[in-house]
Design an enzyme around this catalytic site. Sequence first.
Site, short mmCIF file in Angstrom:
data_model
loop_
_atom_site.label_atom_id
_atom_site.label_comp_id
_atom_site.label_asym_id
_atom_site.label_seq_id
_atom_site.Cartn_x
_atom_site.Cartn_y
_atom_site.Cartn_z
CB VAL A 139 -0.95 0.01 1.21
CG1 VAL A 139 -1.76 1.30 1.24
CG2 VAL A 139 -1.87 -1.19 1.17
CG ASP B 149 8.92 -0.13 6.45
OD1 ASP B 149 7.79 -0.27 5.94
OD2 ASP B 149 9.43 -0.97 7.21
CB CYS C 153 -8.55 -7.49 2.52
SG CYS C 153 -7.33 -6.21 2.19
#
Length: 443
Positions: A29, A48, A273
């Site tokens: 994403v 990150d 998801c």
Amino acid sequence: MSESVSHRTGEQSARPEGEQICVVGLGYVGMPLALAFDDEGFEVTGFDIDPELVETLSDGNDPTGEAGHDRVAESDVSFTAQPDNIVRADYVILTVPTPVDNTQNPNLDFVKGAARTVGEHISEDTTVILESTVYPGVTESELAPIIEEESGLTAGEEFNLGYSPERLSPGDGGKTLEEVVKIVSGDTDETLEDVATLYETVVDAGVYRAPSIQTAEAAKVIENVQRDINIALMNELAIICDHMDVDTHEVLDAAGTKWNFHDYRPGLVGGHCIPVDPLYLAHGSERAGYTPSLILQGREVNEYMPKHAAELTMRGLNEAGKVLKDSSVLVLGLSYKPNVGDIRTSEVDEVITELETYGIDVEGYDPHAQDDAMAEHFGIPIQDTPDFEGFDAVFLATPHDEFDRFDLSKVAGALNDDPVLIDVMADVDEADATEAGFIYDHL
């Protein structure tokens, strides 16, 4: 399309002057999002906590395979494992994982960790936007207080909040950031318009202004709850048809001739998801005092499917006269969906575990995932090129495009006598498989 969806316009391309964005989390994403804003002229920092990932991106490599190495290498995104640039950002966008824990409850550790890091470095007047999947209320009741505590700033006054759920679908053409309507929300009307204008610079399909942050949070989880329940219905149908000796896909093809029939198919439900979002919504619902039965029952059905698929395999081996503890199965496709290499949430793992319980030897092959990672994750030998020699069965779990090129007759000839083909998603024509000599079955 709803009039609430606004679309990208040429005038908005001038917006980026001097504005800085920090994207926190550089996976499937965050990395494409950082590149998209970079393409539009924003000054973008990609942060990150994984230094190896940062080094990979800084060297111009795309570990996801979605954007491509060239696009990463040619970008001006500043990839870093140091959060210092958050202090200069006008927008901080969080795209961190939101998995479930061993008890199937939401694990918000990544969100909370990111909130602490942002709170330690945030400047006044910054807008913090969460894109991670959460249950309704998390942005304002979990994320905001941590940022406030760490920064000493007040949400809604000295910094603002937005929520814009990600809708990317790796491996699916036409489902990129630019091509899917983006839901946006904000803690004030002004923030809502600001966030909408921000995303309109990169989303060609337009943005939808949700009336509240909780509405946007709920919209994200219900998208995948709907899919989970519909697939669960098809999976239960597959089990029913199996007991009745009726072909599931023939039933669905016939039913699909009605104009309002929705075309869902049975299968193993993996990914980040569909198996997770229902548990987030159920958790949020239970916190509010209501235990949802249908959502949880749908999860139960889908979680049972790896066991059912393994049982089909063992039934095929029995039909072929094989002794289970002396049998061997080659699993084709170990990732969670076709044409992607992500194995982290693949339900194939449960199939393998069930087969091994009965003493069946299992090996795997997947052209999209890394061999070392698969060997460690699944705990089975991994082939670097497909070799069918000496196996009793092929379990086609994830039908990557590469498998369409296999010659069924040659594959059957390389296997032991009376070869078995379990085709989870019915990707292979049954007549072709049986003509090639396979004992064939699917969900």
